[in-house]
Write an enzyme that holds these catalytic residues in place. Structure first.
Site, PDB file in Angstrom:
ATOM      1  N   GLU A 182      -2.893   7.829  -6.004  1.00  0.00           N
ATOM      2  CA  GLU A 182      -2.948   6.947  -7.160  1.00  0.00           C
ATOM      3  C   GLU A 182      -3.966   7.454  -8.177  1.00  0.00           C
ATOM      4  O   GLU A 182      -5.120   7.673  -7.821  1.00  0.00           O
ATOM      5  CB  GLU A 182      -3.283   5.526  -6.726  1.00  0.00           C
ATOM      6  N   ARG A 224       0.847  -1.182   0.000  1.00  0.00           N
ATOM      7  CA  ARG A 224       0.000   0.000   0.000  1.00  0.00           C
ATOM      8  C   ARG A 224       0.885   1.235   0.000  1.00  0.00           C
ATOM      9  O   ARG A 224       1.935   1.275   0.663  1.00  0.00           O
ATOM     10  CB  ARG A 224      -0.913   0.049   1.237  1.00  0.00           C
ATOM     11  N   HIS A 278      -0.886   0.329  -9.316  1.00  0.00           N
ATOM     12  CA  HIS A 278      -1.621  -0.509  -8.368  1.00  0.00           C
ATOM     13  C   HIS A 278      -2.366  -1.623  -9.110  1.00  0.00           C
ATOM     14  O   HIS A 278      -3.553  -1.870  -8.886  1.00  0.00           O
ATOM     15  CB  HIS A 278      -2.593   0.328  -7.540  1.00  0.00           C
TER      16      HIS A 278
END
Length: 345
Positions: free
Chosen positions: A276, A247, A295
């Site tokens: 993100e 993360r 991600h």
């Protein structure tokens, strides 16, 4: 135990593998409602106010803040019995607030573990073998030699895993296939459990000092935010490679940039970011020895299918009164059953 009356299951119109709807829709005692993610949509707010189950996107930057499962949303959803986060992470859910309200929360731990483990090595190999640099030179430059792009072998090196849950365990298994020595630091496991999962137990400082590659596989919480900062990067082996598919926020991006810029670290493979996607002018994206992805470690066809299936199955279990396998707040279960019986008959 069966659900004697219709239970309302809600999700937003954020992409999810179709298997979720295919599992939920045929259930005769469930009513699936797909709602607009528009934060100004009154119909979404009204529907969530009556929902018994809420499948919530686990990606904090994909979900409008209004639809996070926090104290404000919980207070407006008195019928809400259970929440299913659409991933191993649950950044969009305040588990403590849910527990206080008697709401059961599950995640999909392990559902995309193989995908994330594979992506970890995709990043590691891309950095060590200088795959992206080679690709770009071949496309845009001339007059260089193969030796200018020489990478390294990983066989016989040491990889240090920070966090040895389901994903970390998969990474340890793959690492052994590459002939790597595997160290692991996980304060939630004892030495015997770490050895059973395929790694040598060690403390964080030793892991940083002895590992050629350091890979993060722990959740983001108050204890792990900026767990890896300037001091930790300085403690890593000169020439080491840092990888994270965990993360954003667990590592300090500015400190990592400085460790790369100084030459102390050889490179980094990053799938996760504090924001993100990261800004195109983010300092780390200016580094040729950083391989970046958006991600997407768990965003494979197989991984997304498994996550959606797991979420649907756990929602059905909870609404049927059956304890799900990935309950994040087990202390709430007895109260949850009482609330469920009152709400659904």
């Amino acid at each position: 135990m069966s659900v004697p009356s219709k239970a309302r299951v809600c999700r937003l119109d954020i992409w999810i593998n179709p298997v979720f709807d295919r599992i939920i829709t045929p259930e005769p005692q469930l009513d699936l409602q797909i709602l607009s993610k528009d934060p100004s949509c009154a119909m979404t707010a009204d529907a969530l106010a009556l929902a018994h189950a809420y499948h919530v996107c686990a990606a904090k930057d994909d979900l409008p803040r209004r639809w996070f499962v926090d104290e404000q949303l919980i207070s407006s959803c008195p019928e809400l019995l259970c929440v299913s986060a659409g991933g191993a992470g649950y950044d969009t859910v305040d588990v403590q607030a849910c527990t206080a309200a008697g709401i059961a929360v599950v995640n999909q731990s392990g559902a995309n573990a193989n995908s994330v483990a594979e992506h970890t090595f995709a990043l590691l190999l891309a950095v060590v073998k200088r795959v992206v640099e080679s690709d770009q030179k071949l496309r845009h430059e001339s007059g260089f030699t193969r030796e200018d792009l020489m990478g390294d072998e990983i066989y016989g090196s040491t990889i240090g895993l920070i966090g040895l849950g389901v994903i970390g365990t998969c990474v340890a298994r793959v690492a052994q296939g590459f002939g790597l020595r595997v160290l692991a630091y996980d304060p939630l496991l004892d030495a015997h459990q770490i050895r059973e999962r395929g790694a040598e137990p060690t403390d964080l400082r030793t892991l940083l000092a002895e590992s050629d590659f350091v890979s993060l596989h722990c959740p983001l919480n108050a204890q792990t935010r900026h767990l890896i900062g300037a001091e930790e990067f300085a403690a890593m082996k000169p020439g080491a490679v840092f990888v994270s598919t965990a993360r954003g926020g667990i590592h300090d991006e500015i400190a990592l940039y400085e460790a790369l810029k100084s030459g102390h670290l050889k490179g980094a493979g990053l799938d996760v970011w504090e924001t993100e996607p990261p800004r195109r002018d983010a300092p780390l994206l200016s580094m040729p020895n950083v391989v970046a992805t958006f991600h997407t470690a768990g965003v494979s066809h197989g991984g997304r299918h498994n996550v959606a299936r797991s979420s649907a199955q756990q929602i059905i279990m909870m609404l049927n009164g059956d304890r799900p396998p990935h309950l994040l707040n087990p202390q709430v279960w007895e109260r949850y059953l009482e609330r469920r019986a009152k709400a659904l008959g």
